[in-house]
Every structure is written in C-alpha cells, then in structure tokens.
Motif scaffolding. Structure first.
Motif, mmCIF file in Angstrom:
data_model
loop_
_atom_site.group_PDB
_atom_site.id
_atom_site.type_symbol
_atom_site.label_atom_id
_atom_site.label_comp_id
_atom_site.label_asym_id
_atom_site.label_seq_id
_atom_site.Cartn_x
_atom_site.Cartn_y
_atom_site.Cartn_z
ATOM 1 N N GLU A 132 -3.361 -1.795 2.628
ATOM 2 C CA GLU A 132 -4.140 -0.263 3.004
ATOM 3 C C GLU A 132 -3.992 1.375 2.595
ATOM 4 O O GLU A 132 -4.212 1.832 2.416
ATOM 5 N N GLY A 133 -2.948 1.171 3.536
ATOM 6 C CA GLY A 133 -2.202 2.305 4.088
ATOM 7 C C GLY A 133 -1.706 2.746 2.738
ATOM 8 O O GLY A 133 -0.935 3.343 2.383
ATOM 9 N N THR A 161 -1.281 1.684 -0.534
ATOM 10 C CA THR A 161 -2.132 1.789 -1.584
ATOM 11 C C THR A 161 -2.853 2.746 -2.140
ATOM 12 O O THR A 161 -2.721 3.833 -2.707
ATOM 13 N N SER A 162 -2.690 2.921 -0.499
ATOM 14 C CA SER A 162 -4.267 4.772 -0.460
ATOM 15 C C SER A 162 -4.074 5.509 -0.915
ATOM 16 O O SER A 162 -4.016 7.094 -0.650
ATOM 17 N N GLY A 163 -2.090 5.564 -0.241
ATOM 18 C CA GLY A 163 -0.994 6.739 -0.223
ATOM 19 C C GLY A 163 -0.751 7.372 1.362
ATOM 20 O O GLY A 163 -0.669 8.223 1.146
ATOM 21 N N ARG A 164 -1.667 7.035 2.306
ATOM 22 C CA ARG A 164 -1.510 7.322 3.689
ATOM 23 C C ARG A 164 0.318 7.080 3.627
ATOM 24 O O ARG A 164 0.875 7.610 4.376
ATOM 25 N N HIS A 211 -2.495 -6.371 6.099
ATOM 26 C CA HIS A 211 -3.870 -5.877 5.000
ATOM 27 C C HIS A 211 -4.444 -4.646 5.604
ATOM 28 O O HIS A 211 -4.292 -3.619 4.583
ATOM 29 N N ARG A 212 -3.283 -3.764 7.015
ATOM 30 C CA ARG A 212 -3.464 -2.669 7.176
ATOM 31 C C ARG A 212 -2.519 -1.352 6.623
ATOM 32 O O ARG A 212 -2.741 -0.518 5.562
#
Lengths: 138, 285
Positions: free
Chosen positions: B158-159, B161-164, B154-155
């Motif tokens: 999350e990274g 999809t948020s574009g990080r 999930h990390r």
C-alpha cells in the motif's frame, strides 16, 4: 498415451495439505467450479472460495480452499491455496460461531461498508461446516 | 579468606542457574524443531509460486505492473525483524546493528528512511533512540500466523503503490544452520525483474480469467510469501541462537562450579591444617 491418474497436490503457506493419486478433482475457480480428469489440457486458474473435492477409486475427499491458484497439467493438479484446511482439521464449533456472528453482522448492515468482509467470513464458515459435514457422512 | 559456607552458597546458586539454562536449552531445542518444520513446510508453496511467476512472466505484459516500477529512492521503508525475547546471544544485537548501518549507509543522508519493527527487541531499541516508527508488530511469533505476514506485506504494498515509499527493504536473521545465523538485508519492493527471468516457456496454458489478471494477483502474493519466509527464518534462527547461547551458558556454569569446588576444597583443607597446627602447638607447649 493419456495418463489415467492425476497427482493432486494442495499446498498452503503453512504447509503441504495433500499429495495423492486421484481420478478426478473439482476446484473452485474464480469464474466458477471446474472439474479435471486425467489428460486435461494445461490450464491455469485463479481460485475463489469453496471446496476442493477429489475421488480416488471409491474414496472421496474434501478440503476447503480460499483464494489462490491452480495449475493443471495432463497428469497433475497443483493447488496453491492461500488458506485451506483438511476436513479433519476444521474446528466445527468455531466455524459455527463465525457463521452465526457473520450472519448477525450481515443483518445489521445498513450500507455497503463492511459488506464484503462479513460476506467472506460467512462464506468461509459455511464452507468449513459443509466440508466437515461431508467428512462425517463419509 | 572467605568462609566455607559462603563458597557453598555460591556453588548452590551457580548450580541453580545451570539448571535453568539447561532447561531453556532443552525448550529451545524443541521449539527449534517445530520452527524448522514450519519453515520446511512453507518451502513447497514458495517454490511453486516461483515456478508460476516464471511461467507467467513470459506471457503477461509485465512492464505495466506498479509493483515492478523502479523509482528514485527518496522515501524508504525498512522492516526490521527481531525476536520478542532475549537470552539468545547476539541475535537481536546483530539485527539492530545491521539496521543502524543501513540507516547510515553512503547516500542515505538525502533519503527519508522509516522503520517498521517486528519483535519487542527492535521496538524497544528504536524507541529508546527516539526513532519515529512507521509501524510495530509485537508478539507475533507465538504462534506465527500467515495473516501477520499478509498484514505486513499489504502495508508495504500500500505504501509503495501510493507513493509514500519508493523502496521497501527487510532486515532479518537468516537460518543458516542450527548454530549459525546470517543477517540478511533484502529488497522487497520494487520486485526485481531478474528474480523471475522467464526460462524457456514450458507448456502453453489456458488461463482463467487471463494471464494479466493472474499476474496482478500473484505479485502481491509473492511479496507476502517473502515476508512470511523472512518471519519463519527469523523464528527458527531465534531458537537456534538461544539454544547455542544457553548451551554455552550451561558449560560456563559447569566450569565455574568446578573452579569454585576446587577453591572450596582448598579453603577447607587450609582450615583443617590450621586447626591441627593449633592443637599440636597447644599440646607441645
């Protein structure tokens, strides 16, 4: 010819929980419980939290199931549970403790934050206790 | 010429070492069996998941899903899976070497690669080299829980999809056989489309709630399962590697004992011969 038995298979990431010939199955769909009899039309559902129960002859069994997917074919039901356990593997003392602490947390809540999580923990504990109880009664 | 007693002491010390390595080998063998069982237990789930993905891919509009989007790779996350403990031969060194090679690969200079490490060995390795760590997970192998894989997945999601991050890779030891491991570098995100090329669609299902929603749920789960599989493989491979390493160590200790014993006997005989000569020459004079 319609099949007269269902092959029920429950798998979790940690292993195969159950593989048995059964007559009926009930599972917690995301939109509510559904029952399956042999010869069911192909069906696919996301699962929510709850109990899987099945009957084979006079025997019945229960498992916990928290999220996942279920595929129904006329002669088989395959359940991919994210978390799940057999009744005999449930740690009743721990579930009791979880239920208690989650209830406390729910009572102490003042706003939305953390509500979902506490509620899920509570539901999980209650389901576990219920499944474990059904096993003792059986 | 060393004194007899020193050689004896040396032999005793090597014997002690041999006992320890032998015991460690046995422990690893037992742990390996359990790790292997866990790995095999996880397979039906992964296989089912793949079948479901295949059957869904033909039905849902997959273009739209954020986890499938290929972007230009500017920020990359590399997940490095090692063990917490050493004494397992080249197990961890192979991984860290592969990770370094990944970092120095052609075309990566322009990229910003971040590391997420699993296992004490990787953490210590990259800390010593002052690499900034995006995340670290230590002590997750005893016992290995699915929750861990979920958190890591999930990390990453999350990274992504948020574009990080524009891509997420994982490097781990693949369990080939009890004595063989292979370093594998796999791309976790974006999920490769060809992975679930829809075969001839089997039966028409009813979907609840609907195919698209289920697809949205199952893709993250697919990532979780891949991380989980990598962790399980690594755990099994670790015990296999340690077993092989300890077996070799036990054999080496045996060889050492043999040669030391031979040497000791030679020294003892030389001492006896010397004494006899002294006695004889003393008598004849």
């Amino acid at each position: 010819m319609l099949p007269d038995k269902l092959l029920l298979e429950v798998v979790t990431p940690e292993g195969l929980l159950l593989r048995e010939e059964v007559d009926t199955v009930q599972a917690p769909g995301e939109l509510g419980y559904f029952g399956v009899l042999p010869g069911h039309r192909p069906f696919f559902s996301a699962l929510g939290m709850g109990e899987i129960s099945y009957k084979a002859g006079k025997q019945s069994g229960h498992l916990t199931c928290f999220w996942g997917f279920c595929e129904v074919l006329p002669d088989r039901v395959s359940i991919l549970a994210e978390v799940g356990e057999r009744a005999e593997d449930i740690d009743v003392a721990r579930a009791e403790k979880d239920r208690h602490s989650a209830a406390e947390r729910l009572k102490a809540l003042r706003d939305e934050a953390g509500f979902k999580e506490a509620q899920a923990t509570y539901m999980k504990a209650v389901t576990r206790l219920s499944v474990a109880r059904k096993r003792r009664e059986a | 010429m060393p004194a007899l007693i020193d050689i004896r002491r040396r032999i005793r010390s090597v014997k002690n070492t041999q006992q320890i390595t032998k015991a460690m080998k046995m422990v690893s063998a037992a742990k390996l069996r359990r790790a292997q069982e866990a790995m095999f237990a996880a397979r039906p789930y992964a296989r089912r998941m793949m079948q479901v993905l295949n059957s869904l891919a033909s039905r849902a509009s997959t273009e739209a899903h954020p986890l499938l989007v290929e972007r230009e790779q500017k920020d990359v996350l590399l997940i490095v899976v090692t063990s917490d403990k050493g004494l397992c031969g080249g197990f961890n060194a192979n991984i860290t070497r592969a990770a370094l090679r990944f970092l120095q690969e052609e075309g990566r200079e322009s990229q910003n690669v971040q590391l997420e490490v699993i296992g004490r060995k990787a953490r210590d390795f990259f800390r010593r080299r002052q690499w900034p760590l995006h995340g670290e997970h230590v002590g997750v192998f005893q016992p290995l829980r699915y929750e861990t894989a979920k958190t890591i997945a999930h990390r990453a999601i999350e990274g992504f999809t948020s574009g990080r991050f524009d891509a997420v890779y994982v490097v781990f030891n693949e369990f080939k056989s009890v004595i063989a491991q292979r370093v594998a570098v796999e791309r976790l995100l974006p999920i490769a489309r060809e992975e679930f090329a829809p075969e001839n669609p089997p039966v028409e299902h009813l979907y609840e709630p609907d195919a698209q929603r289920i697809f949205d749920q199952i893709l993250p789960r697919h990532v979780e399962v891949q991380v989980w599989q990598a962790l399980l493989e690594s755990a099994a491979a670790e015990h296999g590697a340690r077993m092989a390493a300890m077996d070799a160590a036990t054999n080496n200790a045996g060889e050492m004992i043999d040669s030391l014993t031979l040497y000791m006997n030679k020294v003892r005989q030389a001492a006896i011969t010397k004494e006899i000569i002294e006695v004889v020459s003393g008598a004849s004079s």
